[in-house]
Write a protein that holds these residues in place. Structure first.
Motif, PDB file in Angstrom:
ATOM      1  N   ASP A   1       0.868  -1.174   0.000  1.00  0.00           N
ATOM      2  CA  ASP A   1       0.000   0.000   0.000  1.00  0.00           C
ATOM      3  C   ASP A   1       0.907   1.226   0.000  1.00  0.00           C
ATOM      4  OD1 ASP A   1      -2.314   1.692   0.415  1.00  0.00           O
ATOM      5  OD2 ASP A   1      -1.619   1.912   2.474  1.00  0.00           O
ATOM      6  N   TRP A   2       0.718   2.137  -0.948  1.00  0.00           N
ATOM      7  CA  TRP A   2       1.616   3.266  -1.137  1.00  0.00           C
ATOM      8  C   TRP A   2       1.000   4.552  -0.599  1.00  0.00           C
ATOM      9  CZ3 TRP A   2       6.529   2.465  -2.341  1.00  0.00           C
ATOM     10  CH2 TRP A   2       6.860   1.219  -2.904  1.00  0.00           C
ATOM     11  N   LEU A   3       1.780   5.244   0.234  1.00  0.00           N
ATOM     12  CA  LEU A   3       1.335   6.452   0.930  1.00  0.00           C
ATOM     13  C   LEU A   3       2.265   7.611   0.585  1.00  0.00           C
ATOM     14  CD1 LEU A   3      -0.371   7.856   3.211  1.00  0.00           C
ATOM     15  CD2 LEU A   3       1.348   6.973   4.831  1.00  0.00           C
ATOM     16  N   TYR A   4       1.716   8.649  -0.035  1.00  0.00           N
ATOM     17  CA  TYR A   4       2.517   9.830  -0.370  1.00  0.00           C
ATOM     18  C   TYR A   4       2.971  10.499   0.922  1.00  0.00           C
ATOM     19  CZ  TYR A   4       3.884  14.052  -2.938  1.00  0.00           C
ATOM     20  OH  TYR A   4       4.585  15.093  -3.494  1.00  0.00           O
ATOM     21  N   VAL A   5       4.255  10.832   1.008  1.00  0.00           N
ATOM     22  CA  VAL A   5       4.842  11.259   2.277  1.00  0.00           C
ATOM     23  C   VAL A   5       4.164  12.513   2.834  1.00  0.00           C
ATOM     24  CG1 VAL A   5       6.675  12.650   1.202  1.00  0.00           C
ATOM     25  CG2 VAL A   5       7.032  11.621   3.474  1.00  0.00           C
ATOM     26  N   LYS A   6       3.701  13.408   1.977  1.00  0.00           N
ATOM     27  CA  LYS A   6       3.036  14.618   2.469  1.00  0.00           C
ATOM     28  C   LYS A   6       1.703  14.263   3.147  1.00  0.00           C
ATOM     29  CE  LYS A   6       6.153  17.405   0.639  1.00  0.00           C
ATOM     30  NZ  LYS A   6       7.058  18.242   1.467  1.00  0.00           N
ATOM     31  N   ASP A   7       1.030  13.231   2.632  1.00  0.00           N
ATOM     32  CA  ASP A   7      -0.183  12.746   3.302  1.00  0.00           C
ATOM     33  C   ASP A   7       0.151  12.156   4.669  1.00  0.00           C
ATOM     34  OD1 ASP A   7      -2.154  13.449   1.454  1.00  0.00           O
ATOM     35  OD2 ASP A   7      -1.892  11.619   0.284  1.00  0.00           O
ATOM     36  N   HIS A   8       1.251  11.412   4.729  1.00  0.00           N
ATOM     37  CA  HIS A   8       1.667  10.848   6.018  1.00  0.00           C
ATOM     38  C   HIS A   8       1.931  11.965   7.026  1.00  0.00           C
ATOM     39  CE1 HIS A   8       4.675   8.081   8.347  1.00  0.00           C
ATOM     40  NE2 HIS A   8       3.547   8.274   8.998  1.00  0.00           N
TER      41      HIS A   8
ATOM     42  N   ASN B   1      -3.881   2.492  -1.533  1.00  0.00           N
ATOM     43  CA  ASN B   1      -3.306   2.318  -2.868  1.00  0.00           C
ATOM     44  C   ASN B   1      -2.476   1.031  -2.920  1.00  0.00           C
ATOM     45  OD1 ASN B   1      -4.061   4.813  -4.318  1.00  0.00           O
ATOM     46  ND2 ASN B   1      -2.793   5.838  -2.794  1.00  0.00           N
ATOM     47  N   GLU B   2      -3.124  -0.107  -3.020  1.00  0.00           N
ATOM     48  CA  GLU B   2      -2.392  -1.369  -3.142  1.00  0.00           C
ATOM     49  C   GLU B   2      -1.913  -1.555  -4.583  1.00  0.00           C
ATOM     50  OE1 GLU B   2      -3.583  -5.101  -1.251  1.00  0.00           O
ATOM     51  OE2 GLU B   2      -5.303  -4.022  -0.431  1.00  0.00           O
ATOM     52  N   LYS B   3      -0.608  -1.782  -4.732  1.00  0.00           N
ATOM     53  CA  LYS B   3      -0.026  -1.958  -6.065  1.00  0.00           C
ATOM     54  C   LYS B   3       1.066  -3.020  -6.016  1.00  0.00           C
ATOM     55  CE  LYS B   3      -2.107   1.727  -7.910  1.00  0.00           C
ATOM     56  NZ  LYS B   3      -3.075   1.635  -9.024  1.00  0.00           N
TER      57      LYS B   3
ATOM     58  N   THR C   1       4.669   2.032 -14.087  1.00  0.00           N
ATOM     59  CA  THR C   1       4.068   3.369 -14.054  1.00  0.00           C
ATOM     60  C   THR C   1       5.144   4.445 -14.097  1.00  0.00           C
ATOM     61  OG1 THR C   1       2.146   2.576 -12.807  1.00  0.00           O
ATOM     62  CG2 THR C   1       2.613   4.933 -12.711  1.00  0.00           C
ATOM     63  N   ILE C   2       6.212   4.249 -13.318  1.00  0.00           N
ATOM     64  CA  ILE C   2       7.322   5.207 -13.338  1.00  0.00           C
ATOM     65  C   ILE C   2       7.925   5.283 -14.737  1.00  0.00           C
ATOM     66  CG2 ILE C   2       9.654   5.658 -12.471  1.00  0.00           C
ATOM     67  CD1 ILE C   2       8.727   4.313  -9.826  1.00  0.00           C
TER      68      ILE C   2
ATOM     69  N   ALA D   1      -4.875  12.937   0.663  1.00  0.00           N
ATOM     70  CA  ALA D   1      -5.274  13.870  -0.388  1.00  0.00           C
ATOM     71  C   ALA D   1      -4.866  13.367  -1.760  1.00  0.00           C
ATOM     72  CB  ALA D   1      -4.657  15.244  -0.127  1.00  0.00           C
ATOM     73  N   GLU D   2      -3.820  12.521  -1.832  1.00  0.00           N
ATOM     74  CA  GLU D   2      -3.280  12.079  -3.114  1.00  0.00           C
ATOM     75  C   GLU D   2      -3.709  10.654  -3.448  1.00  0.00           C
ATOM     76  OE1 GLU D   2      -1.699  14.102  -5.041  1.00  0.00           O
ATOM     77  OE2 GLU D   2      -1.177  15.706  -3.628  1.00  0.00           O
ATOM     78  N   THR D   3      -4.014  10.423  -4.714  1.00  0.00           N
ATOM     79  CA  THR D   3      -4.100   9.062  -5.232  1.00  0.00           C
ATOM     80  C   THR D   3      -2.686   8.617  -5.601  1.00  0.00           C
ATOM     81  OG1 THR D   3      -4.344   9.781  -7.531  1.00  0.00           O
ATOM     82  CG2 THR D   3      -6.370   9.570  -6.215  1.00  0.00           C
ATOM     83  N   PHE D   4      -2.507   7.340  -5.904  1.00  0.00           N
ATOM     84  CA  PHE D   4      -1.174   6.914  -6.326  1.00  0.00           C
ATOM     85  C   PHE D   4      -0.793   7.606  -7.633  1.00  0.00           C
ATOM     86  CE2 PHE D   4       1.781   4.128  -8.596  1.00  0.00           C
ATOM     87  CZ  PHE D   4       2.808   4.086  -7.659  1.00  0.00           C
ATOM     88  N   GLU D   5      -1.751   7.767  -8.514  1.00  0.00           N
ATOM     89  CA  GLU D   5      -1.473   8.370  -9.824  1.00  0.00           C
ATOM     90  C   GLU D   5      -0.999   9.810  -9.681  1.00  0.00           C
ATOM     91  OE1 GLU D   5      -3.346   4.726 -10.211  1.00  0.00           O
ATOM     92  OE2 GLU D   5      -4.130   6.459  -9.086  1.00  0.00           O
ATOM     93  N   THR D   6      -1.632  10.584  -8.804  1.00  0.00           N
ATOM     94  CA  THR D   6      -1.196  11.975  -8.637  1.00  0.00           C
ATOM     95  C   THR D   6       0.107  12.054  -7.852  1.00  0.00           C
ATOM     96  OG1 THR D   6      -2.533  12.273  -6.622  1.00  0.00           O
ATOM     97  CG2 THR D   6      -3.560  12.838  -8.743  1.00  0.00           C
TER      98      THR D   6
END
Length: 354
Positions: free
Chosen positions: A223-230, A253-255, A263-264, A313-318
């Protein structure tokens, strides 16, 4: 004033930058500056009186007592940790020393300080311990994501050391009454991430024409967490969390790892095409899986949303697009952290697995 430990690291550095962007409350930043600690992350705060940097170890009880007595923080936020699974496999001793012994010494120093506070400040004080979802172990493909009620089943020296630190924090609350808060987060990514971890490693290797190493079949799910959300979640828990409680922080966001890498590659194809016109996915190289590699992590962050009103606030895509754009725009920072020692580590870790 707050005291932040490990504030020159990836998550701690982002937290301090975000904190001072939104608040005038000063921060004392205690960091040992190991290989992953990088003051370049905080370069924008060089002349900012609200940020006081102290180089030191959370295992140094005398230094901790001095800082607490001098600065009298209303809260301590503990990011300080050895945090890389592969490094813990090669050298578990440092992980036990920092994550277990260091947390013990920090708790004891904070307990002595907290006990001496006047009643109003004693009641308002908080100790927030930042931890990981890896303490819960691994999930099967159809298992429900980890909740705060899951048993601890750590599978690596790193996760075992973090589980031990979580237990110490819990015990200091139940035994001594220390007003603690614990957060267990999923995989973070974003700006200022030291490029030994998957996402920054892939970006860096792709741009340098190097192989993009994928463990095993690449189907390990995180599960991916954008650091600013953390960082926003930690601020919210510090503000309104109930002492003694644990809050899981996830990005929903499980990937699979291979999808993250592809994606990168796709974003880089768009923003920084290869000189030969070929796609970056051609650089993907599968390497032997690491020992005890957990198959799936996933966080159920519904308690944090339900009780404290937080959600990412962020999806994985954003978030991943913002991350790739940041690395493309900050190559000076990347060059400064990719020292000879770092290159030796990458060679040791991945070279023998190809």
């Amino acid at each position: 004033m707050i005291l932040v430990t490990g504030g020159a690291g990836f998550i701690g550095g982002n937290f301090i930058l975000d904190w001072l962007a939104q608040s005038n409350e000063p921060v004392i930043n205690l960091d040992k500056l190991t290989y992953a600690g990088n003051l370049d992350t905080l370069k924008s705060l060089k002349d900012d009186a609200r940020h006081v940097f102290v180089r030191g170890d959370i295992g140094d009880r005398e230094l901790l007592a001095k800082l607490l007595a001098e600065h009298k923080p209303r809260a301590v936020i503990n990011f300080a940790a050895e945090s890389h699974v592969d490094r813990s496999i090669h050298g578990p001793g440092e992980f036990i020393q920092t994550n277990v012994g260091g947390t013990f010494n920090l708790l004891e120093a904070v307990r002595g300080y907290w006990n001496a506070l006047p009643p109003d400040r004693n009641t308002a004080f908080r100790f927030l311990h930042v931890s990981t979802d890896e303490v819960y172990g691994s999930l099967g493909p159809d298992d429900h994501p980890f909740t705060e009620e899951n048993n601890f089943e750590p599978n690596s020296p790193y996760s075992a050391s973090k589980a031990a630190s979580d237990h110490l924090v819990r015990a200091w609350h139940h035994t001594y009454g220390l007003p603690v808060l614990t957060t267990n987060c999923s995989n973070n990514y974003g700006p200022y991430h030291f490029p030994e971890k998957l996402i920054p490693l892939v970006i860096l290797n792709a741009l340098n024409g190097k192989p993009l190493p994928i463990y095993g079949d690449g189907m390990q799910i995180r599960d991916w967490l954008y650091v600013k959300d953390h960082c926003s979640a930690i601020r919210r828990v510090l503000e309104a969390g109930k002492p003694g409680e644990t809050y899981n922080v996830g990005g929903w966001n499980e990937k699979p790892n291979i999808d993250v890498v592809k994606t990168i590659c796709s974003i880089l194809d768009e923003l920084k095409p290869r000189a030969d016109g070929k796609p970056y996915v051609e650089q993907i190289t599968y390497v032997t899986d690491r020992p005890g590699h957990d198959r799936r992590y996933a966080i159920d962050a519904s308690k944090l949303e339900r009780e404290l009103g937080w959600k990412p606030a962020e999806t994985f895509e954003t978030g991943i697009r913002k991350t790739v754009e940041w690395y493309l725009a900050n190559q000076d920072w990347v060059q400064n952290v990719t020292s000879g020692a770092y290159r030796e580590w990458v060679s040791k870790q991945y070279g023998s697995r190809e």
